[in-house]
Design an enzyme around this catalytic site. Structure first.
Site, PDB file in Angstrom:
ATOM      1  CE  LYS A 207     -46.354  -7.582   0.741  1.00  0.00           C
ATOM      2  NZ  LYS A 207     -46.019  -8.276  -0.464  1.00  0.00           N
ATOM      3  N   GLY A 304     -44.435  -3.114  -7.669  1.00  0.00           N
ATOM      4  CA  GLY A 304     -43.994  -2.436  -9.019  1.00  0.00           C
ATOM      5  C   GLY A 304     -44.268  -0.820  -8.721  1.00  0.00           C
TER       6      GLY A 304
HETATM    7  N1  NAP Z   1     -40.857  -1.876  -5.063  1.00  0.00           N
HETATM    8  C1  NAP Z   1     -41.789  -2.347  -5.054  1.00  0.00           C
HETATM    9  O1  NAP Z   1     -42.610  -2.789  -5.864  1.00  0.00           O
HETATM   10  C2  NAP Z   1     -42.541  -1.962  -3.488  1.00  0.00           C
HETATM   11  C3  NAP Z   1     -43.941  -2.462  -3.325  1.00  0.00           C
HETATM   12  C4  NAP Z   1     -44.313  -2.563  -2.056  1.00  0.00           C
HETATM   13  C5  NAP Z   1     -43.728  -1.798  -1.055  1.00  0.00           C
HETATM   14  N2  NAP Z   1     -42.413  -1.408  -1.438  1.00  0.00           N
HETATM   15  C6  NAP Z   1     -41.771  -0.541  -0.368  1.00  0.00           C
HETATM   16  O2  NAP Z   1     -41.306   0.603  -0.597  1.00  0.00           O
HETATM   17  C7  NAP Z   1     -40.143   0.945  -0.080  1.00  0.00           C
HETATM   18  C8  NAP Z   1     -39.374   1.419  -1.102  1.00  0.00           C
HETATM   19  O3  NAP Z   1     -38.943   0.475  -2.158  1.00  0.00           O
HETATM   20  P1  NAP Z   1     -38.435   0.675  -3.464  1.00  0.00           P
HETATM   21  O4  NAP Z   1     -38.627  -0.495  -4.150  1.00  0.00           O
HETATM   22  O5  NAP Z   1     -38.677   2.022  -4.148  1.00  0.00           O
HETATM   23  O6  NAP Z   1     -36.751   0.660  -3.006  1.00  0.00           O
HETATM   24  P2  NAP Z   1     -35.481   1.183  -3.737  1.00  0.00           P
HETATM   25  O7  NAP Z   1     -35.820   1.284  -5.212  1.00  0.00           O
HETATM   26  O8  NAP Z   1     -34.309   0.445  -3.257  1.00  0.00           O
HETATM   27  O9  NAP Z   1     -35.165   2.532  -3.253  1.00  0.00           O
HETATM   28  C9  NAP Z   1     -34.870   3.029  -2.049  1.00  0.00           C
HETATM   29  C10 NAP Z   1     -34.558   4.234  -1.885  1.00  0.00           C
HETATM   30  O10 NAP Z   1     -34.226   4.931  -0.671  1.00  0.00           O
HETATM   31  C11 NAP Z   1     -33.054   5.680  -0.830  1.00  0.00           C
HETATM   32  N3  NAP Z   1     -32.130   5.497   0.502  1.00  0.00           N
HETATM   33  C12 NAP Z   1     -31.454   4.475   0.829  1.00  0.00           C
HETATM   34  N4  NAP Z   1     -30.898   4.754   1.997  1.00  0.00           N
HETATM   35  C13 NAP Z   1     -31.013   5.861   2.418  1.00  0.00           C
HETATM   36  C14 NAP Z   1     -31.049   6.823   3.335  1.00  0.00           C
HETATM   37  N5  NAP Z   1     -29.946   6.317   4.459  1.00  0.00           N
HETATM   38  N6  NAP Z   1     -31.236   8.201   3.393  1.00  0.00           N
HETATM   39  C15 NAP Z   1     -32.012   8.548   2.300  1.00  0.00           C
HETATM   40  N7  NAP Z   1     -32.476   7.774   1.381  1.00  0.00           N
HETATM   41  C16 NAP Z   1     -32.167   6.412   1.337  1.00  0.00           C
HETATM   42  C17 NAP Z   1     -32.351   5.056  -2.085  1.00  0.00           C
HETATM   43  O11 NAP Z   1     -31.349   6.245  -2.448  1.00  0.00           O
HETATM   44  P3  NAP Z   1     -30.595   6.146  -3.856  1.00  0.00           P
HETATM   45  O12 NAP Z   1     -31.361   5.921  -5.050  1.00  0.00           O
HETATM   46  O13 NAP Z   1     -29.420   7.339  -4.036  1.00  0.00           O
HETATM   47  O14 NAP Z   1     -29.529   4.778  -3.624  1.00  0.00           O
HETATM   48  C18 NAP Z   1     -33.512   4.851  -3.002  1.00  0.00           C
HETATM   49  O15 NAP Z   1     -33.905   6.236  -3.480  1.00  0.00           O
HETATM   50  C19 NAP Z   1     -39.553  -0.157   0.846  1.00  0.00           C
HETATM   51  O16 NAP Z   1     -40.175  -0.211   1.846  1.00  0.00           O
HETATM   52  C20 NAP Z   1     -40.464  -1.471   0.054  1.00  0.00           C
HETATM   53  O17 NAP Z   1     -40.589  -2.524   0.879  1.00  0.00           O
HETATM   54  C21 NAP Z   1     -41.739  -1.646  -2.485  1.00  0.00           C
END
Ligand code: NAP
Length: 430
Positions: A207, A304
């Site tokens: 970041k 979140g």
């Molecule tokens: N969570 C947070 O608070 C947060 C905050 C800031 C930034 N981010 C960023 O946001 C992004 C997503 O985070 P998240 O927390 O939402 O992650 P997550 O809950 O692990 O979700 C990831 C998603 O990607 C899907 N996925 C994984 N591999 C894939 C592929 N090859 N093709 C298609 N879909 C695929 C997964 O599918 P399945 O559900 O079917 O397994 C899941 O739905 C990341 O870059 C993270 O760094 C997250």
């Protein structure tokens, strides 16, 4: 631009499902803000059958996320898969090459490849947006890229990782050691099963790299960040900090100095009852010194579903309005290669903690080795007397060159009266 903006959403996890839900539930209000509807036409995730808690009827499911980049009914690809390489990188590149706008929350990918991706987006005449990649709901990308543009930034710094701030706040409140508090944080969902990227400072470095690029107009320079995580912070350090009128925070700091751009991530002593020190638990904050416009302080939830969704949707509204602009605030070809300030040129006051044998002469030996490097002491605490036993000594130095303090500590660590490697934490100016 009167037709709907058509979204291909990759990833239906914490953030992706949140985005899908908000685009459904708030569609009317968002179309007023955007000047046209925003609708999801296709999605992709690993598991097609899992219930995501959101109605996706009528939305096409692609087993292969890359197919989103090829669909004619997709104007913008939202990448919420995550990860520096693999599917996320392949999709972002393919989408830009197919002249689709891209919105992503992927700080790891952008910190490494932001300049190349920004150049690709520009060459293709589409936008690359990443508000959600830094500090979740805090609209800091927009503030740095579009709001505070009149003057040159001299510094941008902050508490950029909620997991670390939660752990440090809990250690302070409970006086329990790092490993125990980390285990609690994992149980409560504040830390990942593999917490290395958070606690090691890597996530903060991602970041910070992006913030520095937005502030200074430099190519994101992840390799130029000096990173120390919070794993070695002890309850003793936190207690001494309190006694001295400070709080311990993991900071990301980027400064423009006479010697070049300084980028560092490390635990720091922050004076109590100042804005950064008062940031509690999993909250994030950014301070930006925007030249004659003055200092600015932004705070809010850094991660979140709700905050991150808010940032992604804000980018989508911008794309729908046609507000494109270069990803890092200036044409990718005009981003400057950062001249890195050498670590040795850095100066700071330092908190030093020694675990020493309580025998005559130990203080004199430490003082002499510090004096040999011209490091002078502003204040000192010696806890209790236990002749022949280990005791803690804490010192705050006057502002001293980083390299001199490191050399002095190396010499002190060689003493047979000193247990543990002495701890060294910079004091951050308010
Ligand atoms: N969570 C947070 O608070 C947060 C905050 C800031 C930034 N981010 C960023 O946001 C992004 C997503 O985070 P998240 O927390 O939402 O992650 P997550 O809950 O692990 O979700 C990831 C998603 O990607 C899907 N996925 C994984 N591999 C894939 C592929 N090859 N093709 C298609 N879909 C695929 C997964 O599918 P399945 O559900 O079917 O397994 C899941 O739905 C990341 O870059 C993270 O760094 C997250």
């Amino acid at each position: 631009m009167t037709g709907a903006l058509k979204v291909g959403l990759a990833g239906l996890g914490t953030v992706g499902a949140g985005v899908a839900k908000v685009l459904r539930d708030h569609s009317q209000a968002l179309s007023w803000r955007a000047g046209r509807p925003i609708s999801i036409t296709a999605v992709s995730a690993r598991d097609a059958r899992r219930d995501r808690g959101v109605d996706l009827s009528g939305v096409h499911f692609e087993k292969d996320a890359l197919a989103l980049a090829e669909r004619r009914d997709v104007d913008v690809v939202v990448e919420l898969i995550g990860g520096e390489e693999g599917a996320a990188r392949a999709l972002v590149e393919a989408a830009l090459k197919s002249k689709k706008h891209v919105v992503t929350a992927n700080k790891a990918l952008l910190a490494r490849r932001g300049a190349d991706l920004a150049a690709l987006a520009e060459a293709q005449g589409v936008s690359l947006k990443f508000e959600a990649a830094i500090c979740g709901g805090i609209p800091i990308v927009k503030a740095l890229r579009e709001g505070l543009v009149a003057y040159e930034f001299s510094a941008v710094r902050g508490i950029l990782n909620g997991t670390c701030n939660f752990i440090l706040t809990q250690m302070e409140a409970t006086r329990r050691p790092f490993a125990e508090v980390l285990a609690d944080a994992q149980r409560l969902g504040y830390a990942e099963a593999d917490p290395a990227l958070d606690i090691g400072g890597g996530d903060t470095a991602h970041k910070l790299t992006l913030l520095a690029s937005l502030a200074f107009g430099t190519v994101p320079d992840l390799e130029g960040v000096a990173v120390t995580g919070i794993e070695k912070v002890t309850p003793a350090d936190i207690a001494f900090a309190g006694e001295l009128g400070y709080r311990l925070k993991l900071l990301g700091v980027a400064r423009r100095t006479a010697n070049g751009i300084e980028q560092r991530v490390h635990p720091a002593m922050v004076r109590a009852r100042t804005p950064l020190a008062d940031v509690e638990s999993s909250f994030n904050a950014v301070m930006a010194d925007a030249g004659e416009a003055g200092p600015f302080f932004f705070a809010g939830r850094g991660a979140g579903r709700g905050p991150t969704t808010s940032a992604v949707v804000s980018d989508l509204v911008d794309v729908a309005r046609g507000a494109f602009g270069p990803a890092f605030g200036r044409p990718a070809g005009e981003l400057i290669k950062a001249h890195r300030a050498p670590t040795e040129s850095r100066k700071s006051a330092y908190y030093l903690r020694f675990q020493v044998l309580d025998v005559p002469g130990v203080m004199a030996e430490i003082s002499r080795k510090l004096a040999d490097e011209a490091v002078s002491i502003e204040s000192m605490i010696q806890r209790g007397r236990a002749p022949g036993e280990p005791v803690a000594i804490v010192m705050i130095t006057h502002e001293s060159p980083h390299a001199s303090v490191v050399r002095a500590l190396k010499a002190i660590a060689a003493s047979d009266k000193v247990f543990e490697t002495p701890g060294m934490i910079p004091m951050e100016p308010a």
